[in-house]
Write a protein that holds these residues in place. Structure first.
Motif, PDB file in Angstrom:
ATOM      1  N   ILE A 187      33.414  39.762  32.711  1.00 49.40           N
ATOM      2  CA  ILE A 187      32.768  38.496  32.344  1.00 49.40           C
ATOM      3  C   ILE A 187      31.293  38.493  32.750  1.00 49.40           C
ATOM      4  O   ILE A 187      30.429  38.006  32.010  1.00 49.40           O
ATOM      5  CB  ILE A 187      33.515  37.318  32.988  1.00 49.40           C
ATOM      6  N   SER A 188      30.988  39.053  33.917  1.00 48.79           N
ATOM      7  CA  SER A 188      29.595  39.068  34.382  1.00 48.79           C
ATOM      8  C   SER A 188      28.701  39.932  33.494  1.00 48.79           C
ATOM      9  O   SER A 188      27.508  39.652  33.331  1.00 48.79           O
ATOM     10  CB  SER A 188      29.539  39.560  35.831  1.00 48.79           C
ATOM     11  N   ASP A 237      38.275  39.314  36.828  1.00 52.18           N
ATOM     12  CA  ASP A 237      38.897  39.884  38.015  1.00 52.18           C
ATOM     13  C   ASP A 237      39.014  38.810  39.083  1.00 52.18           C
ATOM     14  O   ASP A 237      38.032  38.102  39.358  1.00 52.18           O
ATOM     15  CB  ASP A 237      38.053  41.051  38.549  1.00 52.18           C
ATOM     16  N   PRO A 238      40.201  38.646  39.704  1.00 51.32           N
ATOM     17  CA  PRO A 238      40.382  37.569  40.690  1.00 51.32           C
ATOM     18  C   PRO A 238      39.515  37.700  41.924  1.00 51.32           C
ATOM     19  O   PRO A 238      39.317  36.716  42.644  1.00 51.32           O
ATOM     20  CB  PRO A 238      41.871  37.665  41.041  1.00 51.32           C
ATOM     21  N   SER A 239      38.993  38.885  42.194  1.00 49.01           N
ATOM     22  CA  SER A 239      38.219  39.063  43.417  1.00 49.01           C
ATOM     23  C   SER A 239      36.745  38.698  43.254  1.00 49.01           C
ATOM     24  O   SER A 239      35.992  38.726  44.219  1.00 49.01           O
ATOM     25  CB  SER A 239      38.334  40.509  43.908  1.00 49.01           C
ATOM     26  N   GLY A 240      36.321  38.341  42.034  1.00 48.23           N
ATOM     27  CA  GLY A 240      34.982  37.792  41.904  1.00 48.23           C
ATOM     28  C   GLY A 240      33.979  38.633  41.152  1.00 48.23           C
ATOM     29  O   GLY A 240      34.319  39.611  40.469  1.00 48.23           O
ATOM     30  N   ASP A 241      32.719  38.266  41.309  1.00 49.20           N
ATOM     31  CA  ASP A 241      31.640  38.774  40.471  1.00 49.20           C
ATOM     32  C   ASP A 241      31.431  40.275  40.592  1.00 49.20           C
ATOM     33  O   ASP A 241      31.204  40.960  39.589  1.00 49.20           O
ATOM     34  CB  ASP A 241      30.336  38.038  40.821  1.00 49.20           C
ATOM     35  N   ASP A 242      31.478  40.818  41.802  1.00 45.78           N
ATOM     36  CA  ASP A 242      31.205  42.249  41.979  1.00 45.78           C
ATOM     37  C   ASP A 242      32.142  43.101  41.133  1.00 45.78           C
ATOM     38  O   ASP A 242      31.730  44.118  40.553  1.00 45.78           O
ATOM     39  CB  ASP A 242      31.338  42.634  43.455  1.00 45.78           C
ATOM     40  N   GLN A 243      33.422  42.724  41.082  1.00 47.36           N
ATOM     41  CA  GLN A 243      34.397  43.490  40.321  1.00 47.36           C
ATOM     42  C   GLN A 243      34.268  43.245  38.818  1.00 47.36           C
ATOM     43  O   GLN A 243      34.839  43.997  38.018  1.00 47.36           O
ATOM     44  CB  GLN A 243      35.816  43.118  40.772  1.00 47.36           C
ATOM     45  N   GLN A 244      33.535  42.207  38.430  1.00 48.66           N
ATOM     46  CA  GLN A 244      33.387  41.873  37.012  1.00 48.66           C
ATOM     47  C   GLN A 244      32.091  42.411  36.411  1.00 48.66           C
ATOM     48  O   GLN A 244      31.817  42.207  35.241  1.00 48.66           O
ATOM     49  CB  GLN A 244      33.459  40.348  36.821  1.00 48.66           C
TER      50      GLN A 244
END
Length: 414
Positions: free
Chosen positions: A161-162, A193-200
């Motif tokens: 998404i990011s 990704d449920p863990s947030g922006d870095d993973q996206q």
């Protein structure tokens, strides 16, 4: 229990000794307040650590190559282990109890990605179709990489998404082309990704395409899979079986601790869970210890009250008051003081924890592994029941002392 005369006596006694009652009540309130704060903070830490595991399935195992540290089969230590596609094939055929199996081939660092006149740097990773089940990615548009993409080495990509927000201003990018290292890739899906922006901020492409871009390389950088068994011992057995297969194929000691780096999330999750279960028990013990100190204060005050009212107790017994009515009088007073003070501490503690949680959420504040502190309903109910029991205990011994007073001795008391 609800006789007006009895409650008038209790309130009169409390009013007559305001400072003494306040100090006693404060110690109980402080004990409950600290218990709630400690448990709320403990919950915040537990959530923070659990969130660390949210980007991967807790029944997943990640294996990456290392360097041998033991001599084996006539070979010296210090050899680099290099995993390849055949290792994945051998594991899929020989190991039972695996649900999802994937490889991972990472282009080193981040690469400039272009869409029309928009540029940004992202990490590009080659994977298999099962990767999204191991890394817990949710497809929000289009599809994920499939087997045909792998077989035909298609230049397709799934973006986070990011990535879409950076290159496409938040529009759904499915069907659009992006340029990576001079190659055109068609976006076939978008994930969150449920863990947030870095993973996206990642772009996933077929592992075969990633290898082809490196000169038809068959090397892979990691093997990851989920196990059917969510028990620690079951996952450890499967990890050992996989390591034995790779050890046989690459000729190194199966017991060599450095030949492979194995991350068993089920084992790690269990360790953290046990740790926080122990911390929670410790926090309860600390909180209860603080409460006990306050209860001892209440009990001591009630003993003083009994001493001050010795003559009154004697008159009551002389006029026919039953032991039960006298015990009830002192028990009610102790429970009333304890419950009122404790409930004040309980509400204050919950208000502070909930306020902190709201503040962190509203202003998007992150403090390491600390996340969304709160106090569960069961904790509040347990603390309330503890208050009632503590109040009864605080009043019991003074009440027993009051009952044991003989009327004649009490009437002699000055």
């Amino acid at each position: 229990m609800f006789e007006i005369d009895t409650w008038q006596e209790i309130l009169y006694t409390i009013q007559r000794n305001k400072l003494r009652t306040f100090l006693t009540a404060f110690s109980v309130a402080w004990g409950i307040f600290m218990l709630i704060i400690l448990l709320g903070v403990g919950t915040g830490l537990r959530k923070g650590v659990y969130n660390m595991f949210s980007n991967s399935a807790t029944n997943s195992i990640w294996i990456s190559p290392g360097q041998t540290s033991l001599s084996y089969g006539g070979l010296k230590p210090g050899r680099n282990v290099r995993l390849n596609n055949d290792d994945l094939l051998a594991i899929s055929k020989e190991v039972k109890g695996i649900d999802n199996l994937s490889t991972r081939f990472s282009w080193r660092g981040e690469y400039r990605v272009r869409y029309n006149n928009q540029f940004a740097d992202f990490q590009v990773i080659g994977v298999n179709p099962d990767y999204r089940f191991v890394d817990l990615q949710n497809i929000v548009a289009g599809r994920y990489i499939n087997d045909f993409d792998i077989e035909e080495r298609r230049k397709v990509a799934v973006v986070g998404i990011s990535v879409a927000e950076s290159l496409f201003s938040g529009e759904i990018p499915v069907g659009k082309n992006i340029e990576i290292r001079g190659m055109q890739f068609t976006i076939v899906g978008m994930y969150e990704d449920p863990s947030g922006d870095d993973q996206q901020r990642r772009i996933y492409i077929p592992v075969s395409t990633a290898q082809l871009s490196q000169g038809n390389n068959r090397t892979i950088h990691a093997i990851l899979f989920t196990t059917q068994s969510r028990k620690v011992q079951g996952s450890k057995n499967i990890a050992k079986e996989v390591k034995d297969i790779i050890a046989e194929r690459h000729i190194f000691d199966p017991d060599d601790p450095r030949a492979l780096r194995i991350s068993n999330f089920a084992e790690q999750f269990k360790k953290f869970k046990d740790l926080f279960d122990g911390i929670e028990v410790f926090l309860w013990l600390v909180g209860i210890g603080t409460i006990i100190a306050g209860i001892v204060g209440v009990s001591n005050i009630m003993l003083i009250v009994v001493k001050e009212r010795t003559r009154e107790i004697g008159i009551r017994k002389a006029l026919g008051a039953t032991p039960g009515s006298i015990i009830q009088l002192f028990l009610q007073e102790a429970i009333f003081i304890t419950f009122l003070a404790g409930y004040t501490g309980l509400i204050s503690g919950i208000a502070l924890i909930e306020g902190l949680s709201w503040y962190m959420t509203a202003f998007e504040i992150e403090i390491g592994y600390f996340k969304d502190p709160d106090v569960s309903l069961m904790t509040a109910v347990g603390a309330t029941l503890l208050l009632v029991a503590a109040g009864a205990l605080a009043g019991y011994f003074p009440a027993k002392k009051a009952v044991s007073i003989q009327p004649i001795e009490a009437l002699k008391d000055e």
